[in-house]
Design a protein around this motif. Sequence first.
Motif, PDB file in Angstrom:
ATOM      1  N   LYS A 213      54.228  43.073  82.569  1.00  0.00           N
ATOM      2  CA  LYS A 213      54.181  42.310  81.371  1.00  0.00           C
ATOM      3  C   LYS A 213      52.799  42.518  80.754  1.00  0.00           C
ATOM      4  CE  LYS A 213      57.120  38.532  83.065  1.00  0.00           C
ATOM      5  NZ  LYS A 213      57.524  37.207  83.408  1.00  0.00           N
ATOM      6  N   GLY A 214      51.961  42.706  81.181  1.00  0.00           N
ATOM      7  CA  GLY A 214      50.557  42.943  80.616  1.00  0.00           C
ATOM      8  C   GLY A 214      50.481  44.260  79.818  1.00  0.00           C
ATOM      9  N   LEU A 215      51.393  45.072  80.208  1.00  0.00           N
ATOM     10  CA  LEU A 215      51.125  46.506  79.864  1.00  0.00           C
ATOM     11  C   LEU A 215      51.926  46.788  78.293  1.00  0.00           C
ATOM     12  CD1 LEU A 215      51.927  48.307  82.896  1.00  0.00           C
ATOM     13  CD2 LEU A 215      49.490  48.073  81.916  1.00  0.00           C
ATOM     14  N   THR A 216      51.301  45.961  77.276  1.00  0.00           N
ATOM     15  CA  THR A 216      51.708  46.001  76.028  1.00  0.00           C
ATOM     16  C   THR A 216      51.790  47.656  75.442  1.00  0.00           C
ATOM     17  OG1 THR A 216      49.744  45.522  74.968  1.00  0.00           O
ATOM     18  CG2 THR A 216      50.835  43.698  75.578  1.00  0.00           C
ATOM     19  N   PRO A 217      52.471  47.850  74.439  1.00  0.00           N
ATOM     20  CA  PRO A 217      52.223  49.182  73.894  1.00  0.00           C
ATOM     21  C   PRO A 217      50.949  49.206  73.075  1.00  0.00           C
ATOM     22  CG  PRO A 217      54.648  48.256  73.299  1.00  0.00           C
ATOM     23  CD  PRO A 217      53.747  47.143  73.998  1.00  0.00           C
ATOM     24  N   THR A 218      50.231  48.273  72.594  1.00  0.00           N
ATOM     25  CA  THR A 218      49.116  48.543  71.812  1.00  0.00           C
ATOM     26  C   THR A 218      48.126  48.928  72.942  1.00  0.00           C
ATOM     27  OG1 THR A 218      49.573  46.945  70.244  1.00  0.00           O
ATOM     28  CG2 THR A 218      47.328  47.501  70.520  1.00  0.00           C
ATOM     29  N   LEU A 219      48.175  47.995  74.235  1.00  0.00           N
ATOM     30  CA  LEU A 219      47.040  48.349  75.349  1.00  0.00           C
ATOM     31  C   LEU A 219      47.261  49.836  75.575  1.00  0.00           C
ATOM     32  CD1 LEU A 219      44.872  47.406  77.240  1.00  0.00           C
ATOM     33  CD2 LEU A 219      46.643  46.578  78.697  1.00  0.00           C
ATOM     34  N   VAL A 220      48.550  50.234  76.121  1.00  0.00           N
ATOM     35  CA  VAL A 220      48.607  51.425  76.655  1.00  0.00           C
ATOM     36  C   VAL A 220      48.537  52.670  75.662  1.00  0.00           C
ATOM     37  CG1 VAL A 220      50.491  53.046  77.293  1.00  0.00           C
ATOM     38  CG2 VAL A 220      50.446  50.832  77.965  1.00  0.00           C
ATOM     39  N   ASN A 221      48.762  52.538  74.205  1.00  0.00           N
ATOM     40  CA  ASN A 221      48.747  53.463  73.310  1.00  0.00           C
ATOM     41  C   ASN A 221      47.096  53.553  72.908  1.00  0.00           C
ATOM     42  OD1 ASN A 221      51.198  54.244  73.034  1.00  0.00           O
ATOM     43  ND2 ASN A 221      51.367  52.537  71.382  1.00  0.00           N
ATOM     44  N   GLU A 222      46.392  52.499  72.794  1.00  0.00           N
ATOM     45  CA  GLU A 222      44.982  52.325  72.274  1.00  0.00           C
ATOM     46  C   GLU A 222      44.106  52.926  73.560  1.00  0.00           C
ATOM     47  OE1 GLU A 222      43.394  51.136  69.218  1.00  0.00           O
ATOM     48  OE2 GLU A 222      45.535  52.133  68.713  1.00  0.00           O
ATOM     49  N   VAL A 223      44.235  52.321  74.972  1.00  0.00           N
ATOM     50  CA  VAL A 223      43.229  52.624  76.062  1.00  0.00           C
ATOM     51  C   VAL A 223      43.397  53.750  76.645  1.00  0.00           C
ATOM     52  CG1 VAL A 223      42.117  51.427  77.796  1.00  0.00           C
ATOM     53  CG2 VAL A 223      42.769  50.215  75.838  1.00  0.00           C
ATOM     54  N   ALA A 224      44.823  53.793  77.014  1.00  0.00           N
ATOM     55  CA  ALA A 224      45.260  55.215  78.003  1.00  0.00           C
ATOM     56  C   ALA A 224      45.393  56.337  77.069  1.00  0.00           C
ATOM     57  CB  ALA A 224      46.337  54.713  78.541  1.00  0.00           C
ATOM     58  N   CYS A 225      46.061  56.158  75.998  1.00  0.00           N
ATOM     59  CA  CYS A 225      46.559  57.344  75.288  1.00  0.00           C
ATOM     60  C   CYS A 225      45.387  58.004  74.288  1.00  0.00           C
ATOM     61  CB  CYS A 225      47.808  57.173  74.362  1.00  0.00           C
ATOM     62  SG  CYS A 225      49.385  56.906  75.350  1.00  0.00           S
ATOM     63  N   GLN A 226      44.787  57.048  73.866  1.00  0.00           N
ATOM     64  CA  GLN A 226      43.778  57.545  72.898  1.00  0.00           C
ATOM     65  C   GLN A 226      42.319  57.443  73.455  1.00  0.00           C
ATOM     66  OE1 GLN A 226      43.583  54.993  69.152  1.00  0.00           O
ATOM     67  NE2 GLN A 226      41.390  55.626  68.939  1.00  0.00           N
ATOM     68  N   PHE A 227      41.880  56.517  74.091  1.00  0.00           N
ATOM     69  CA  PHE A 227      40.673  56.498  74.632  1.00  0.00           C
ATOM     70  C   PHE A 227      40.603  57.393  75.682  1.00  0.00           C
ATOM     71  CE2 PHE A 227      37.351  53.376  76.279  1.00  0.00           C
ATOM     72  CZ  PHE A 227      36.103  54.085  75.879  1.00  0.00           C
ATOM     73  N   SER A 228      41.504  57.479  76.710  1.00  0.00           N
ATOM     74  CA  SER A 228      41.385  58.065  78.014  1.00  0.00           C
ATOM     75  C   SER A 228      42.028  59.452  78.030  1.00  0.00           C
ATOM     76  CB  SER A 228      42.080  57.246  79.164  1.00  0.00           C
ATOM     77  OG  SER A 228      41.321  56.005  79.246  1.00  0.00           O
ATOM     78  N   HIS A 229      42.780  59.816  76.679  1.00  0.00           N
ATOM     79  CA  HIS A 229      43.311  61.048  76.681  1.00  0.00           C
ATOM     80  C   HIS A 229      44.598  61.310  77.710  1.00  0.00           C
ATOM     81  CE1 HIS A 229      40.407  61.915  73.773  1.00  0.00           C
ATOM     82  NE2 HIS A 229      39.449  61.807  74.507  1.00  0.00           N
ATOM     83  N   TYR A 230      44.864  60.184  78.208  1.00  0.00           N
ATOM     84  CA  TYR A 230      46.206  60.212  78.956  1.00  0.00           C
ATOM     85  C   TYR A 230      47.594  60.821  78.336  1.00  0.00           C
ATOM     86  CZ  TYR A 230      50.130  58.667  81.895  1.00  0.00           C
ATOM     87  OH  TYR A 230      51.386  58.386  82.468  1.00  0.00           O
ATOM     88  N   THR A 231      48.131  61.808  78.776  1.00  0.00           N
ATOM     89  CA  THR A 231      49.275  62.403  78.120  1.00  0.00           C
ATOM     90  C   THR A 231      50.633  62.182  78.867  1.00  0.00           C
ATOM     91  OG1 THR A 231      48.904  64.379  79.054  1.00  0.00           O
ATOM     92  CG2 THR A 231      47.709  64.133  76.889  1.00  0.00           C
ATOM     93  N   GLY A 232      50.638  61.334  79.897  1.00  0.00           N
ATOM     94  CA  GLY A 232      51.842  61.165  80.597  1.00  0.00           C
ATOM     95  C   GLY A 232      52.926  60.430  79.765  1.00  0.00           C
ATOM     96  N   PRO A 233      53.906  59.890  80.636  1.00  0.00           N
ATOM     97  CA  PRO A 233      55.016  59.065  79.838  1.00  0.00           C
ATOM     98  C   PRO A 233      54.487  57.745  79.305  1.00  0.00           C
ATOM     99  CG  PRO A 233      55.493  59.771  82.019  1.00  0.00           C
ATOM    100  CD  PRO A 233      54.236  60.072  81.956  1.00  0.00           C
ATOM    101  N   GLY A 234      54.813  57.375  78.189  1.00  0.00           N
ATOM    102  CA  GLY A 234      54.303  56.288  77.500  1.00  0.00           C
ATOM    103  C   GLY A 234      53.455  56.916  76.468  1.00  0.00           C
ATOM    104  N   CYS A 235      53.069  57.988  76.428  1.00  0.00           N
ATOM    105  CA  CYS A 235      52.205  58.483  75.246  1.00  0.00           C
ATOM    106  C   CYS A 235      53.112  59.649  74.570  1.00  0.00           C
ATOM    107  CB  CYS A 235      50.867  58.952  75.577  1.00  0.00           C
ATOM    108  SG  CYS A 235      49.850  57.810  76.514  1.00  0.00           S
ATOM    109  N   GLY A 236      53.753  59.233  73.541  1.00  0.00           N
ATOM    110  CA  GLY A 236      54.553  60.222  72.822  1.00  0.00           C
ATOM    111  C   GLY A 236      55.874  60.236  73.290  1.00  0.00           C
ATOM    112  N   ALA A 237      56.274  59.892  74.528  1.00  0.00           N
ATOM    113  CA  ALA A 237      57.722  60.117  75.146  1.00  0.00           C
ATOM    114  C   ALA A 237      57.692  59.345  76.474  1.00  0.00           C
ATOM    115  CB  ALA A 237      58.123  61.312  75.299  1.00  0.00           C
TER     116      ALA A 237
END
Length: 287
Positions: A213-237
Motif C-alpha cells: 500500500k505504501g509503494l505508490t507509483p510516484t515513490l517507486v518512479n522517483e526514488v527507485a527508478c530515477q534516484f537509484s537507477h533501478y531498472t527492474g519491474p515497475g520502471c518502464g514495464a
Amino acid sequence: MKFFTKLAAAAAVSLAMVGTASASTVLNNWQFNPLGTGVATAQTINEYLDVNGNAFIQLNATSASTFNFVEHAVFNISQADSNGDIFTDTFPGGYVTATFEAYGSGQFAGGFQFAGGTITMYHNTTKTYGTTAGVFGANTGTQIAQFQVMPGGGGLVDGTGNPTGNGQITVNAKATTPGGLHAGYFFRENGSDLANEDLLAFAFTNANGVGPKGLTPTLVNEVACQFSHYTGPGCGAGTYSNVAGNHFFVSNNGQFKLAEVPEPGSLALFGLAILGAGVVSRKRKQA
C-alpha cells in the motif's frame, strides 16, 4: 603476546574514551532559521531536527553470508525536538528536505556498516516534497548543507538483509568548511554562524519495511527508478514489488543532531584504537 594484549586493552580504552567524547559534544540550544535570513528570527533547537522519509536499498550478495549495499533516500524535515511547532507555522515558506546516498556492507542475520555517502539538505519556499519535482521533491530549492557520511554506524538486519523490525540505524557524518553549512541557517546558542565551522552530525532513525500500500507509483518512479537507477519491474514495464535479499523500500523516522568535531587528541586515540583492533585481528588469523 603481552604486546598484543596490552595493545588490545589500549584499543578498548581508546574507543570508550572516544565514545564518551562524542556523546558529550552534541550541540544543545543551537539555532536554526529554515529561511536562511539570519539568527535574529531563528528558532532554538533543544537538540535535534525531526526527519522522516523513505529509502530504497539494493543488495548484492558477496557470499552466502555477506553483502554489499547501496541506499538512496529522501527525507522531510518539518519540526524540531518533536515539539509540534511545524517550521512553516513560524516561517512561512520554510520547507526543509534532504537526500541521502550511501553504500556499505554487512552480514545476513547480523550487522551492517556504512562505508561512505552524502547527506544534502535543501530549503524551498513552496512545498514540493512527495511530488515529481526534482527527486520526490526532496532536492528542490536552495541547498543549505552537505555532510559526508563517515565509515561506521549502521544497524542490524535479518536473514534477508532487511533492517530488523523498527530497528535503529545510525549514520555518522561530517560537514567541513567551506560549503558544508551555508550561511544564514545554522547558528550556535550565542548567535555565531556555524557555516564558519567544521561539524559532525548524527542521524538516528527507526527503519520499517514498506508494504504494497505504501509503494505508490510516484515513490517507486522517483526514488527507485530515477534516484537509484533501478531498472527492474515497475520502471518502464511490469509492476514493482519488494524482493527480500535484493531490493526493497523502508520507511525512516528519527533525529538529526549536530556535534562538535573531537579534539585532535581524541582523534589520535581513535587512530590507536583502530590500529590495535587491526593488529589483534591479524594476529588471531595467523594463530
